[in-house]
Design a protein around this motif. Structure first.
Motif, PDB file in Angstrom:
ATOM      1  N   ASN A   2       0.847  -1.188   0.000  1.00  0.00           N
ATOM      2  CA  ASN A   2       0.000   0.000   0.000  1.00  0.00           C
ATOM      3  C   ASN A   2       0.882   1.237   0.000  1.00  0.00           C
ATOM      4  O   ASN A   2       1.646   1.471   0.946  1.00  0.00           O
ATOM      5  N   LYS A  29      -1.019  13.055  -8.463  1.00  0.00           N
ATOM      6  CA  LYS A  29      -1.521  12.002  -9.350  1.00  0.00           C
ATOM      7  C   LYS A  29      -0.410  10.997  -9.602  1.00  0.00           C
ATOM      8  O   LYS A  29       0.749  11.376  -9.808  1.00  0.00           O
ATOM      9  N   GLU A  37      -3.514   6.862 -15.631  1.00  0.00           N
ATOM     10  CA  GLU A  37      -3.712   7.346 -14.264  1.00  0.00           C
ATOM     11  C   GLU A  37      -4.204   6.217 -13.367  1.00  0.00           C
ATOM     12  O   GLU A  37      -5.170   5.525 -13.670  1.00  0.00           O
ATOM     13  N   ALA A  39      -4.129   6.747  -9.608  1.00  0.00           N
ATOM     14  CA  ALA A  39      -4.667   7.350  -8.380  1.00  0.00           C
ATOM     15  C   ALA A  39      -4.542   8.866  -8.474  1.00  0.00           C
ATOM     16  O   ALA A  39      -3.624   9.390  -9.118  1.00  0.00           O
ATOM     17  N   TYR A  40      -5.472   9.547  -7.812  1.00  0.00           N
ATOM     18  CA  TYR A  40      -5.530  11.016  -7.884  1.00  0.00           C
ATOM     19  C   TYR A  40      -6.125  11.537  -6.580  1.00  0.00           C
ATOM     20  O   TYR A  40      -7.031  10.916  -6.007  1.00  0.00           O
ATOM     21  N   MET A  52      -3.506  10.204  -0.299  1.00  0.00           N
ATOM     22  CA  MET A  52      -4.143   9.060  -0.960  1.00  0.00           C
ATOM     23  C   MET A  52      -3.355   7.798  -0.651  1.00  0.00           C
ATOM     24  O   MET A  52      -2.182   7.833  -0.286  1.00  0.00           O
ATOM     25  N   CYS A  53      -4.056   6.676  -0.792  1.00  0.00           N
ATOM     26  CA  CYS A  53      -3.451   5.366  -0.566  1.00  0.00           C
ATOM     27  C   CYS A  53      -3.949   4.425  -1.652  1.00  0.00           C
ATOM     28  O   CYS A  53      -5.158   4.375  -1.916  1.00  0.00           O
ATOM     29  N   PHE A  54      -3.029   3.704  -2.313  1.00  0.00           N
ATOM     30  CA  PHE A  54      -3.453   2.716  -3.293  1.00  0.00           C
ATOM     31  C   PHE A  54      -2.454   1.564  -3.294  1.00  0.00           C
ATOM     32  O   PHE A  54      -1.299   1.708  -2.911  1.00  0.00           O
TER      33      PHE A  54
END
Length: 490
Positions: A2, A29, A37, A39-40, A52-54
């Motif tokens: 993550n 981004k 893209e 994540a933003y 943000m977390c991805f």
């Protein structure tokens, strides 16, 4: 893994007076090697700094893009960005506790090595406190919570109507959550006719996403009071939390019309909800009180000189009396002139005088206010702050860590001016009065100009003349001024 991306822009430079929205609106981004893209983010809930977390889909090269939301650019659009497997707490529950009682708050978030976090509830400390989530990890965020002396209970579902309402004693605290979208929490208070009490929600000030609204109703359903949010203002100046521009915490004063239960209904104004939508509901008898802010946070004054400052008074729970100001932890010889805020007034300008023999250096005195209210003596230390413009119009009192007085070396011969008239000077509404000041001969031999420094509205200085040993200054008051108005003329 993550990946957490945490931007900090407004947190570094809170306000840019000549920019809209008044700070650098950072956008982040993440794209893959093909430019797609992934994540933003342009904020985190109500905070304009993005987080943000991805989950990284596969090993490879990725691009992090950082820009302004409306593609502006200038030399003071500075930022820091933390990227990595960072711990980030998105919410805690409860949002505080009782002073002196151990508290481990349950945490939610990303990459957390713990499910609970111990909060400092020591008796000696501020009501609202901050704590780093992981002190040894750069980029880890802070949480905010409240500590007070009131007994607390935790709200439990179902409590969506009067029949299942959560009971709370007066005074007391409810730790609550708007668990799901559209949820409503109902709290029962056993009230007495004519005994007014206050219900206050702490949520947004503790960084909860809850935009709370509160209603007080009697057993027949009649609305006794309600509020969406409360923010004290003086014209374009916001007097509350200087770094919070979305004020969403409500406060109500409830006057029961009969003995019996009063039901408090807490909800989100937009019918949002979830595990992170927490709040603390304070219910207490009406108890007049106040808060103080002193600006600017840093005073520069030469030894033997004087400097002007302003004190803002936030009147709470109906406090309307007068207040006296004093210095504590200051060297001998420091003098506050005009150190009194009259009944009904919300601010005052006054002067700090430094003795001629004071050694140069930076001092940290405290400005303390005292008042009598409801048969008790109230004493509070003023919070140092700076009057900062957000964007062209709106101004905020941005808190500083401490109040500093920087004393410089004296500049030789000063310009002494001693008032010969008795104080206070009384000016009739629509008329004028004369203020006499003793002035040394070497000053009288020069060309003089007299004017008021930042005069209160309606007060002017139309003329002055020399008299034996000094000058006589004419002060004029507009006819529109309310008789009995008191203030300091600097």
């Amino acid at each position: 893994a993550n990946l957490v991306v945490r931007g900090r822009a407004r947190a570094l430079i809170p306000y840019l007076a000549d920019a809209v929205p008044g700070w650098f609106q950072m956008v982040v981004k993440v794209s893959d090697a093909n430019g797609r893209e992934l994540a933003y983010a342009d904020d985190f809930r109500f905070d304009p700094d993005p987080v943000m977390c991805f989950r990284i889909p596969e090993d490879g090269d990725y691009t992090l893009e950082i820009r302004d939301s409306i593609f502006r650019g200038r030399e003071d659009f500075v930022y820091r960005v933390h990227v990595g497997n960072l711990p980030f707490v998105t919410s805690v529950f409860p949002l505080g506790g009782t002073a002196g009682q151990p508290l481990a708050a349950a945490t939610r978030g990303w990459n957390l090595p713990f499910a609970n976090i111990a909060l400092d509830t020591s008796p000696d400390g501020p009501t609202i406190r901050s704590m780093a989530v992981h002190a040894n990890t750069p980029g880890a965020n802070e949480i905010r919570y409240a500590v007070d002396t009131l007994p607390a209970v935790t709200e439990s579902e179902p409590d969506n109507d009067n029949a299942k309402a959560q009971s709370c004693t007066l005074p007391g605290v409810i730790h609550g959550r708007i668990d799901t979208p559209g949820d409503v929490d109902v709290i029962r208070i056993d009230a007495r006719k004519g005994q007014e009490f206050v219900a206050e929600v702490l949520a947004r000030r503790l960084r909860s996403p809850l935009d709370a609204v509160i209603h007080a109703r009697d057993s027949a359903g009649k609305v006794l009071a309600w509020n969406d949010d409360t923010m004290e203002k003086d014209g374009t100046l916001h007097l509350g939390d200087g770094l919070l521009t979305h004020h969403a915490d409500p406060v109500i004063r409830v006057l029961p019309l009969a003995d019996g239960p009063v039901f408090l209904r807490v909800a989100d104004t937009q019918a949002h909800g979830g595990p992170e939508f927490a709040y603390r509901l304070h219910v207490r008898p009406l108890q007049p009180d106040f808060d103080l802010r002193v600006t600017p946070s840093v005073l520069n004054v030469p030894a033997g000189g004087h400097v002007a400052l302003e004190v803002q008074l936030l009147r709470l729970d109906g406090f309307d009396g007068e207040l006296t100001l004093a210095l504590e932890d200051a060297p001998p010889g420091f003098v506050l002139a005009g150190a009194r805020i009259p009944a009904g007034a919300n601010k005052i300008r006054l002067t700090l005088g430094v003795p001629p023999g004071c050694q140069p250096g930076v001092l940290t005195p405290r400005l303390v206010g005292r008042a009598n209210a409801g048969g008790r003596v109230i004493k509070h230390t003023a919070v140092a702050a700076d009057d900062a413009m957000q964007a062209f119009l709106w101004r905020h009192l941005v808190p500083a860590e401490s109040w500093l007085v920087a004393v410089a070396a004296g500049r030789g011969r000063r310009t002494p001016l001693e008032l010969a008239a008795s104080l206070p000077v009384r000016i009739p509404a629509g008329g004028s009065a004369e203020l006499v000041a003793k002035v040394p001969k070497w000053i009288l031999n020069r060309e003089l100009e007299a004017r008021l420094n930042d005069a209160p509205p309606g007060i002017s200085l139309p003329s002055f003349r020399t008299v034996p040993g000094g000058i006589a200054i004419v002060l004029k008051a507009d006819a529109s001024l309310k008789p009995g108005t008191e203030t300091n003329l600097i």
